[in-house]
Design a protein around this motif. Structure first.
Motif, PDB file in Angstrom:
ATOM      1  N   TYR A  49      66.118 -15.497 115.776  1.00 45.31           N
ATOM      2  CA  TYR A  49      64.600 -15.786 116.286  1.00 45.31           C
ATOM      3  C   TYR A  49      63.974 -15.396 116.980  1.00 45.31           C
ATOM      4  O   TYR A  49      62.973 -14.277 116.460  1.00 45.31           O
ATOM      5  N   VAL A  50      64.369 -14.771 117.875  1.00 42.03           N
ATOM      6  CA  VAL A  50      64.012 -14.226 119.180  1.00 42.03           C
ATOM      7  C   VAL A  50      64.126 -12.292 118.992  1.00 42.03           C
ATOM      8  O   VAL A  50      62.913 -12.567 119.030  1.00 42.03           O
ATOM      9  N   THR A  51      65.114 -12.243 118.445  1.00 42.13           N
ATOM     10  CA  THR A  51      65.120 -10.784 117.906  1.00 42.13           C
ATOM     11  C   THR A  51      63.823 -10.398 116.960  1.00 42.13           C
ATOM     12  O   THR A  51      63.485  -8.888 117.075  1.00 42.13           O
ATOM     13  N   GLU A  52      63.492 -11.693 116.425  1.00 41.19           N
ATOM     14  CA  GLU A  52      62.344 -11.301 114.968  1.00 41.19           C
ATOM     15  C   GLU A  52      61.062 -11.299 116.119  1.00 41.19           C
ATOM     16  O   GLU A  52      60.293 -10.380 115.450  1.00 41.19           O
ATOM     17  N   ALA A  53      60.966 -12.033 117.227  1.00 41.02           N
ATOM     18  CA  ALA A  53      60.149 -12.238 117.328  1.00 41.02           C
ATOM     19  C   ALA A  53      59.945 -10.950 118.216  1.00 41.02           C
ATOM     20  O   ALA A  53      58.788 -10.512 118.371  1.00 41.02           O
ATOM     21  N   VAL A  54      61.031 -10.593 119.000  1.00 43.01           N
ATOM     22  CA  VAL A  54      60.416  -9.565 119.503  1.00 43.01           C
ATOM     23  C   VAL A  54      60.586  -8.003 118.759  1.00 43.01           C
ATOM     24  O   VAL A  54      59.522  -6.657 120.033  1.00 43.01           O
ATOM     25  N   LEU A  55      60.753  -7.522 118.016  1.00 41.79           N
ATOM     26  CA  LEU A  55      60.798  -7.109 117.519  1.00 41.79           C
ATOM     27  C   LEU A  55      59.466  -7.015 116.702  1.00 41.79           C
ATOM     28  O   LEU A  55      58.394  -5.681 116.632  1.00 41.79           O
ATOM     29  N   ALA A  56      58.512  -7.960 116.490  1.00 41.51           N
ATOM     30  CA  ALA A  56      57.063  -7.561 115.654  1.00 41.51           C
ATOM     31  C   ALA A  56      56.430  -7.824 116.998  1.00 41.51           C
ATOM     32  O   ALA A  56      55.114  -6.574 116.940  1.00 41.51           O
ATOM     33  N   VAL A  57      56.341  -8.252 118.422  1.00 38.82           N
ATOM     34  CA  VAL A  57      55.539  -7.927 119.053  1.00 38.82           C
ATOM     35  C   VAL A  57      55.773  -6.434 120.192  1.00 38.82           C
ATOM     36  O   VAL A  57      55.040  -6.223 120.085  1.00 38.82           O
ATOM     37  N   ALA A  58      56.784  -5.930 119.821  1.00 35.08           N
ATOM     38  CA  ALA A  58      57.079  -4.518 119.718  1.00 35.08           C
ATOM     39  C   ALA A  58      55.854  -3.713 119.184  1.00 35.08           C
ATOM     40  O   ALA A  58      55.344  -2.983 120.046  1.00 35.08           O
ATOM     41  N   ARG A  59      55.840  -3.580 117.311  1.00 37.33           N
ATOM     42  CA  ARG A  59      55.294  -3.212 116.614  1.00 37.33           C
ATOM     43  C   ARG A  59      54.221  -3.097 117.318  1.00 37.33           C
ATOM     44  O   ARG A  59      53.370  -2.156 117.102  1.00 37.33           O
ATOM     45  N   TRP A  60      53.141  -4.301 117.361  1.00 44.53           N
ATOM     46  CA  TRP A  60      52.513  -4.854 118.073  1.00 44.53           C
ATOM     47  C   TRP A  60      51.745  -3.343 118.965  1.00 44.53           C
ATOM     48  O   TRP A  60      50.739  -3.103 118.833  1.00 44.53           O
ATOM     49  N   ALA A  61      52.664  -3.644 119.925  1.00 43.21           N
ATOM     50  CA  ALA A  61      52.164  -3.128 121.545  1.00 43.21           C
ATOM     51  C   ALA A  61      52.178  -1.891 121.851  1.00 43.21           C
ATOM     52  O   ALA A  61      51.372  -0.590 121.887  1.00 43.21           O
ATOM     53  N   PHE A  62      53.252  -1.548 119.790  1.00 39.94           N
ATOM     54  CA  PHE A  62      53.170   0.013 120.126  1.00 39.94           C
ATOM     55  C   PHE A  62      51.893   0.800 118.805  1.00 39.94           C
ATOM     56  O   PHE A  62      51.450   1.625 119.681  1.00 39.94           O
ATOM     57  N   THR A  63      51.285   0.118 118.132  1.00 40.73           N
ATOM     58  CA  THR A  63      50.491   0.215 117.479  1.00 40.73           C
ATOM     59  C   THR A  63      49.109   0.208 117.734  1.00 40.73           C
ATOM     60  O   THR A  63      48.247   0.307 117.689  1.00 40.73           O
ATOM     61  N   ASP A  64      49.216  -1.902 118.441  1.00 45.72           N
ATOM     62  CA  ASP A  64      48.240  -2.044 118.800  1.00 45.72           C
ATOM     63  C   ASP A  64      47.430  -1.847 119.918  1.00 45.72           C
ATOM     64  O   ASP A  64      46.412  -1.784 120.658  1.00 45.72           O
ATOM     65  N   LEU A  65      48.440  -1.942 121.272  1.00 43.11           N
ATOM     66  CA  LEU A  65      48.263  -1.757 122.684  1.00 43.11           C
ATOM     67  C   LEU A  65      48.046  -0.397 122.847  1.00 43.11           C
ATOM     68  O   LEU A  65      48.110   0.364 123.796  1.00 43.11           O
ATOM     69  N   CYS A  66      48.917   0.701 122.069  1.00 46.62           N
ATOM     70  CA  CYS A  66      49.123   2.011 122.484  1.00 46.62           C
ATOM     71  C   CYS A  66      49.885   2.417 123.352  1.00 46.62           C
ATOM     72  O   CYS A  66      50.236   2.713 124.136  1.00 46.62           O
ATOM     73  N   LEU A  67      51.108   1.070 123.467  1.00 46.54           N
ATOM     74  CA  LEU A  67      52.042   1.012 123.881  1.00 46.54           C
ATOM     75  C   LEU A  67      53.522   2.364 123.964  1.00 46.54           C
ATOM     76  O   LEU A  67      53.356   2.737 122.869  1.00 46.54           O
ATOM     77  N   ASP A  68      54.120   2.850 124.365  1.00 46.46           N
ATOM     78  CA  ASP A  68      54.951   3.714 125.005  1.00 46.46           C
ATOM     79  C   ASP A  68      56.219   3.639 124.843  1.00 46.46           C
ATOM     80  O   ASP A  68      57.538   4.244 124.917  1.00 46.46           O
ATOM     81  N   ARG A  69      56.098   2.484 125.593  1.00 42.03           N
ATOM     82  CA  ARG A  69      57.299   2.523 125.908  1.00 42.03           C
ATOM     83  C   ARG A  69      57.098   0.539 126.551  1.00 42.03           C
ATOM     84  O   ARG A  69      56.697   0.433 127.238  1.00 42.03           O
ATOM     85  N   VAL A  70      58.612  -0.186 126.103  1.00 43.26           N
ATOM     86  CA  VAL A  70      58.641  -1.631 126.192  1.00 43.26           C
ATOM     87  C   VAL A  70      60.072  -1.999 126.986  1.00 43.26           C
ATOM     88  O   VAL A  70      60.776  -1.414 126.290  1.00 43.26           O
ATOM     89  N   GLU A  71      60.107  -1.566 128.579  1.00 42.07           N
ATOM     90  CA  GLU A  71      61.322  -2.664 128.719  1.00 42.07           C
ATOM     91  C   GLU A  71      61.540  -3.213 128.597  1.00 42.07           C
ATOM     92  O   GLU A  71      61.353  -4.430 129.290  1.00 42.07           O
ATOM     93  N   TRP A  72      62.834  -4.103 129.267  1.00 45.94           N
ATOM     94  CA  TRP A  72      63.453  -4.854 128.747  1.00 45.94           C
ATOM     95  C   TRP A  72      64.796  -4.986 130.166  1.00 45.94           C
ATOM     96  O   TRP A  72      65.583  -4.102 130.839  1.00 45.94           O
ATOM     97  N   ARG A  73      64.972  -6.062 131.367  1.00 47.66           N
ATOM     98  CA  ARG A  73      65.325  -6.821 132.233  1.00 47.66           C
ATOM     99  C   ARG A  73      66.506  -8.145 131.999  1.00 47.66           C
ATOM    100  O   ARG A  73      65.532  -9.075 131.609  1.00 47.66           O
ATOM    101  N   ALA A  74      67.053  -8.004 132.175  1.00 55.55           N
ATOM    102  CA  ALA A  74      68.017  -9.528 132.302  1.00 55.55           C
ATOM    103  C   ALA A  74      69.032  -8.713 133.634  1.00 55.55           C
ATOM    104  O   ALA A  74      69.720  -7.826 134.198  1.00 55.55           O
ATOM    105  N   GLU A  75      69.651 -10.400 134.778  1.00 53.27           N
ATOM    106  CA  GLU A  75      70.577  -9.900 134.891  1.00 53.27           C
ATOM    107  C   GLU A  75      71.909  -9.482 135.044  1.00 53.27           C
ATOM    108  O   GLU A  75      72.107 -10.247 133.617  1.00 53.27           O
ATOM    109  N   VAL A  76      72.458  -8.814 135.001  1.00 46.32           N
ATOM    110  CA  VAL A  76      73.886  -8.258 134.809  1.00 46.32           C
ATOM    111  C   VAL A  76      74.357 -10.182 134.444  1.00 46.32           C
ATOM    112  O   VAL A  76      74.570  -9.948 135.645  1.00 46.32           O
ATOM    113  N   GLY A  77      74.928  -9.695 133.315  1.00 44.62           N
ATOM    114  CA  GLY A  77      75.518 -11.224 132.777  1.00 44.62           C
ATOM    115  C   GLY A  77      75.466 -11.754 131.536  1.00 44.62           C
ATOM    116  O   GLY A  77      75.761 -13.326 131.519  1.00 44.62           O
TER     117      GLY A  77
END
Length: 193
Positions: free
Chosen positions: A107-135
């Motif tokens: 579910y989360v992967t599906e949502a991440v892809l939907a939001v990223a596509r929307w951000a690239f097309t509707d917000l005209c973003l050129d980069r979506v970063e992800w960060r998480a604590e090592v581990g």
């Protein structure tokens, strides 16, 4: 900015509000969510209320943080949360968590892809970063399944529970999803060994 609702094959992504305070509070009691995210611990009802009543609407209103609840359309059961935090012109950081009993279903992967596509097309973003604590291997697995390229480890880059910690960082570009960028991307030339 007005809140945006997105749908996928299995999910309804919509903003959360006062009507969702109790389900957000209940989901946030999960030890894994408390371990890996920056929510307050212990997570109290007033934290959930502040999140749904103030933080989320204000983030949408000023365009600084766009937050969606990930819901199953039938009955609107909460399966996770996702947000895009604007960092620089053309770039945002994505953060997410999955509700305990719904993990491992994509579910989360599906949502991440939907939001990223929307951000690239509707917000005209050129980069979506992800960060998480090592581990945080579950978060990394979601990022990798969504197509993020892991760019490395940033030392002492996040503060979690009062301590500086190392984090993984990755990025998703429009070209990773076969979408156009607002400007040409010229990757660094490969240096001979």
């Amino acid at each position: 900015m007005d809140p945006v609702t997105l749908t996928t094959g299995r999910l309804l992504l919509r903003t959360v509000g006062p009507q969702d305070t109790d389900v957000v509070y209940a989901a946030a009691q999960d030890p894994e969510i408390q371990r890996w995210t920056t929510i307050p611990v212990p997570y109290l009802p007033e934290h959930a209320r502040s999140f749904t009543d103030q933080l989320v609407p204000e983030g949408w209103a000023n365009g600084s943080m766009l937050t969606w609840g990930l819901f199953l359309p039938e009955g609107e059961e909460l399966v996770g949360m996702l947000s895009l935090t604007m960092r620089t012109l053309g770039a945002a950081e994505i953060g997410f968590w999955g509700a305990g009993r719904h993990r491992g279903r994509g579910y989360v992967t599906e949502a991440v892809l939907a939001v990223a596509r929307w951000a690239f097309t509707d917000l005209c973003l050129d980069r979506v970063e992800w960060r998480a604590e090592v581990g945080n291997t579950a978060s990394r697995a979601v990022a990798e399944r969504a197509g993020f390229v892991i760019e490395g480890v940033m030392r002492s880059a996040i503060i979690h529970r009062g301590a500086r910690r190392d984090c993984w960082v990755g990025a998703l570009l429009p070209s990773d999803l076969a979408l156009p960028s607002t400007a040409p991307y010229l990757p660094a030339p490969v240096q001979p060994a």
